[in-house]
Design a protein around this motif. Structure first.
Motif, short mmCIF file in Angstrom:
data_model
loop_
_atom_site.label_atom_id
_atom_site.label_comp_id
_atom_site.label_asym_id
_atom_site.label_seq_id
_atom_site.Cartn_x
_atom_site.Cartn_y
_atom_site.Cartn_z
N ARG A 1 0.82 -1.21 0.00
CA ARG A 1 0.00 0.00 0.00
C ARG A 1 0.85 1.25 0.00
O ARG A 1 0.45 2.29 -0.53
CB ARG A 1 -0.94 0.00 1.21
CG ARG A 1 -2.08 -0.99 1.13
CD ARG A 1 -3.16 -0.66 2.13
NE ARG A 1 -2.67 -0.72 3.50
CZ ARG A 1 -2.73 -1.82 4.27
NH1 ARG A 1 -3.25 -2.93 3.78
NH2 ARG A 1 -2.27 -1.81 5.50
N SER A 2 2.04 1.17 0.62
CA SER A 2 2.82 2.38 0.84
C SER A 2 3.97 2.54 -0.16
O SER A 2 4.52 3.63 -0.30
CB SER A 2 3.39 2.38 2.26
OG SER A 2 4.27 1.27 2.43
N GLN A 3 4.37 1.49 -0.85
CA GLN A 3 5.56 1.55 -1.70
C GLN A 3 5.33 0.71 -2.96
O GLN A 3 5.02 -0.48 -2.87
CB GLN A 3 6.77 1.02 -0.93
CG GLN A 3 8.10 1.24 -1.63
CD GLN A 3 9.28 0.82 -0.75
OE1 GLN A 3 9.10 0.52 0.42
NE2 GLN A 3 10.46 0.81 -1.32
N THR A 4 5.48 1.32 -4.09
CA THR A 4 5.25 0.61 -5.35
C THR A 4 6.54 0.31 -6.10
O THR A 4 6.54 -0.44 -7.07
CB THR A 4 4.33 1.43 -6.27
OG1 THR A 4 4.93 2.72 -6.49
CG2 THR A 4 2.96 1.61 -5.63
N SER A 5 7.65 0.92 -5.68
CA SER A 5 8.94 0.67 -6.31
C SER A 5 10.03 0.74 -5.24
O SER A 5 9.76 1.11 -4.09
CB SER A 5 9.21 1.67 -7.43
OG SER A 5 9.21 2.99 -6.94
#
Length: 362
Positions: free
Chosen positions: A9-13
């Protein structure tokens, strides 16, 4: 796991260091990035996702920048060593690993034989995406609990260098208490682990280096004698010293090769084991075979370790409370500085990398 869901939810990369096909001043570029995809676990594969606290450099990382490595793959994440915390598992059988600090065996699919890896072996960092990143996925069978007496940086220093040293010294070198061992090129990661393991096993350890300062530090770690191989007559000095206690070395652990190999063979005890794990000085131009077959000396090659040896190596570190030697720690965005230190052979111990603070410019 909850922590993994929170991550999604908080980090996509994530941060990572990629090996590019483009070159600068003759070598391939190592580029820190912030947009690398977080590895995806595949159910049924028995994989775990590790949040990396520290990674360590190896000479293979430098060789890749020079294009001197088989199966080169550009654009991938390099790095073979790390310590971190398991934050997710692909299968329920490995849920007990979640939340545990671990070190990673970089040899994926070694195979069933203890003698050598099978042809299907892969290594983290090439061709598989490696540890110079915020997250890495590995088979659950490749993780071991991190020794509790060590920091994440010290744990990250262990895997490739420790495994190579253990197999070279114990399996191939067959050393035991009282063995006379010569370790060349002290200061590098494998050589230092070989020194620490040999001392822990009760061996008499002799070392070589081109640096008097490194020789002094090696003696502080338990070496009984050291010689600067840039000094004329270094082999005579070694011969005088070893013959005070023995007729020659039971075992030589060498990662350099080059023109010194014939000289080292003449310093060995009949029936001794010459173990080679590298050739940073190239291959010897000549190798007088009578110096090998007449005294029944065995030349043995080695690289990395089997899963069993990796487990035994970690156990030795834990039981003997061995503390890996860390040279310096660099953030990911200082990879060029770390690489420069390795190329100049300035290090004594392992060079460590850690994810950059989010405020740092990558």
């Amino acid at each position: 796991s909850y922590s993994f869901c929170t991550l999604l939810r908080s980090q996509t990369s994530m941060q990572a260091i990629r090996l590019l096909s483009e070159k600068k001043e003759g070598t391939h570029i190592l580029k820190p990035v912030t947009d690398a995809p977080i590895p995806t676990l595949l159910k049924g594969r028995r994989e775990v996702l590790i949040k990396i606290e520290a990674a360590a450099m190896n000479h293979r990382d430098n060789w890749m920048t020079m294009g001197l490595y088989p199966r080169m793959k550009y654009g991938g994440v390099i790095g073979s060593d790390c310590c971190g915390v398991v934050i997710a598992a692909s299968d329920e059988e490995d849920n007990t690993l979640v939340g545990k600090r671990v070190v990673v065996d970089a040899a994926v699919r070694w195979g069933a034989s203890e003698r050598s890896p099978n042809i299907a072996i892969n290594i983290l960092g090439m061709p598989l995406d490696g540890t110079f990143a915020e997250y890495v996925k590995v088979p659950s069978t490749n993780v071991r609990f991190a020794p509790s007496h060590l920091s994440p940086q010290q744990c990250a220093a262990i895997p490739l260098a420790g495994a190579t040293a253990y197999r070279a010294l114990v399996t191939k070198g067959e050393v035991s208490q009282g063995s006379s061992v010569l370790i060349t090129g002290i200061g590098g990661g494998v050589a230092l682990f070989a020194l620490q393991f040999a001392v822990a096993l009760g061996c008499k350890v002799f070392v070589t280096s081109s640096s008097n300062d490194k020789l002094k530090k090696a003696r502080e770690l338990g070496a009984c004698f050291g010689v600067n191989y840039r000094t004329k007559g270094w082999e005579t000095e070694l011969k005088k010293r070893i013959r005070k206690d023995d007729i020659g070395f039971d075992c030589v652990i060498d990662g350099a090769g080059g023109p010194a190999v014939p000289q080292m063979l003449r310093l060995m005890k009949p029936g001794g084991r010459f173990v080679t794990y590298g050739a940073t000085a190239g291959s010897p131009k000549s190798l007088p075979l009578p110096t090998v077959f007449l005294p029944n000396i065995e030349i043995r090659g080695t690289a990395m370790s089997s899963p069993t040896e990796f487990t035994n190596m970690i156990r030795l570190i834990e039981e003997q409370k061995i503390i890996p030697v860390v040279d310096r720690t660099f953030p990911f965005h200082k990879i060029d500085s770390a690489l420069d230190r390795m190329r100049k052979a300035g290090q004594f111990g392992k060079i460590i990398l850690t994810p950059s603070q989010t405020t740092a410019k990558l």
